[in-house]
Design an enzyme around this catalytic site. Structure first.
Site, PDB file in Angstrom:
ATOM      1  N   SER A   5      52.540  16.777  57.044  1.00 60.43           N
ATOM      2  CA  SER A   5      53.215  17.857  56.333  1.00 60.43           C
ATOM      3  C   SER A   5      53.445  19.070  57.245  1.00 60.43           C
ATOM      4  O   SER A   5      54.002  18.948  58.328  1.00 60.43           O
ATOM      5  CB  SER A   5      52.408  18.215  55.076  1.00 60.43           C
ATOM      6  OG  SER A   5      53.137  19.033  54.207  1.00 60.43           O
ATOM      7  N   ASP A  43      57.293  10.036  48.638  1.00 63.38           N
ATOM      8  CA  ASP A  43      56.952  11.457  48.760  1.00 63.38           C
ATOM      9  C   ASP A  43      57.905  12.253  47.868  1.00 63.38           C
ATOM     10  O   ASP A  43      59.123  12.160  48.006  1.00 63.38           O
ATOM     11  CB  ASP A  43      57.094  11.884  50.225  1.00 63.38           C
ATOM     12  CG  ASP A  43      56.563  13.284  50.494  1.00 63.38           C
ATOM     13  OD1 ASP A  43      56.520  14.109  49.553  1.00 63.38           O
ATOM     14  OD2 ASP A  43      56.201  13.563  51.652  1.00 63.38           O
ATOM     15  N   HIS A  47      53.064  11.937  48.944  1.00 64.55           N
ATOM     16  CA  HIS A  47      52.981  12.955  49.997  1.00 64.55           C
ATOM     17  C   HIS A  47      51.634  12.944  50.703  1.00 64.55           C
ATOM     18  O   HIS A  47      51.500  13.522  51.780  1.00 64.55           O
ATOM     19  CB  HIS A  47      53.253  14.345  49.401  1.00 64.55           C
ATOM     20  CG  HIS A  47      53.340  15.430  50.439  1.00 64.55           C
ATOM     21  ND1 HIS A  47      54.326  15.463  51.395  1.00 64.55           N
ATOM     22  CD2 HIS A  47      52.552  16.511  50.681  1.00 64.55           C
ATOM     23  CE1 HIS A  47      54.153  16.520  52.181  1.00 64.55           C
ATOM     24  NE2 HIS A  47      53.082  17.167  51.773  1.00 64.55           N
TER      25      HIS A  47
END
Length: 265
Positions: free
Chosen positions: A84, A213, A241
């Site tokens: 991320s 995601d 995610h």
């Protein structure tokens, strides 16, 4: 006896999370005989920095930069794995320590280029998400009024619906107690100078697409890949995610494959 096939992994977490994010993957990599360091960025995990003390991207990434700086020539090159927002931290680290990094793995991570400002890929995504979709996530301004910075805290409802929808419910319940306020990597925090071709741009990059995601959706991950093509693209089906929770075995298997292919220590 020294394991000549041992690789060294450095794991970087995403916003509001910490090194604990990687516990399942870290354990599997260590069982396979590798050396693994999961770093707490500033104001994350057990790092005691207060979020208001973070004024620059370097401040936020200080623990990562200090760790890489401490590695000697005998340690060999590392495989950096970023999740991320950690992708921007990985790019910053590569700009300073390209010679110490065998490859960067972007695990559904923001992957900057070497043309635009560091925050470009994050801010592009931010503009595409309606405010109401952030649900109970909060965002607060801090710093100087004429040069505002922002920190965020991911809300439980947002995490359940958008981040951990394929992950074990019991894991999410623990995560809710561990997340902390973290700075957002905006242009004001990261600056407008792009990462360099000779630093970050020279390091081998691999992108792992997470197909389910709901934050960095697959189309957006594919856009980042086309914007700054990596050496290789892999994918994990049914991964949300947080693939280190929803698909830890698959993540570990791909990391071992990458290590064997790109790290020749």
């Amino acid at each position: 006896m020294e394991n000549k096939n041992q690789k060294r992994f450095v794991l970087i977490h995403g916003v509001c999370h910490g090194a604990w994010t990687w516990d399942k993957v870290k354990t599997q990599l260590e069982v396979a005989g590798h050396c693994v360091t999961a770093v707490d960025l500033a104001a994350s995990g057990i790092n005691m920095t207060k979020v208001e003390e973070i004024q620059t991207l370097n401040d936020y990434c200080k623990p990562l930069l200090e760790f890489l700086s401490s590695l000697g020539s005998d340690d060999g090159k590392v495989i950096v794995v970023a999740h991320s927002m950690g992708g921007i931290s990985a790019a910053l680290a590569a700009d300073s320590f390209a010679c110490k990094i065998a490859a960067i793995v972007f695990l559904t991570a923001f992957m900057p280029d070497t043309i635009n400002p560091p925050a470009y890929v994050y801010e592009k995504l931010l503009r595409s998400i309606p405010q109401e979709e952030w649900l109970d996530t909060t965002c607060v301004n801090y710093g100087k009024p004429d040069f505002p910075l922002q920190y965020t805290l991911l809300g439980p409802k947002f995490m359940a619906k958008k981040m951990y929808q394929n992950s074990p419910v019991q894991d999410l319940e623990v995560v809710k107690t561990l997340v902390r306020e973290n700075p957002l990597v905006t242009n004001n925090l990261a600056g407008t100078r792009s990462f360099s071709e000779e630093g970050y741009g020279s390091v081998t990059r691999i992108y792992i697409v997470c197909r389910e995601d709901l934050v960095e959706v697959e189309d957006y991950q594919r856009w980042m890949i086309s914007n700054f093509p990596p050496k290789e693209v892999m994918e994990i089906k049914c991964a949300d995610h947080m693939p280190m929770f929803s698909k830890p075995q698959e993540v570990c298997a791909l990391l071992l494959e990458i290590a064997n292919k790109y790290c020749k220590n």
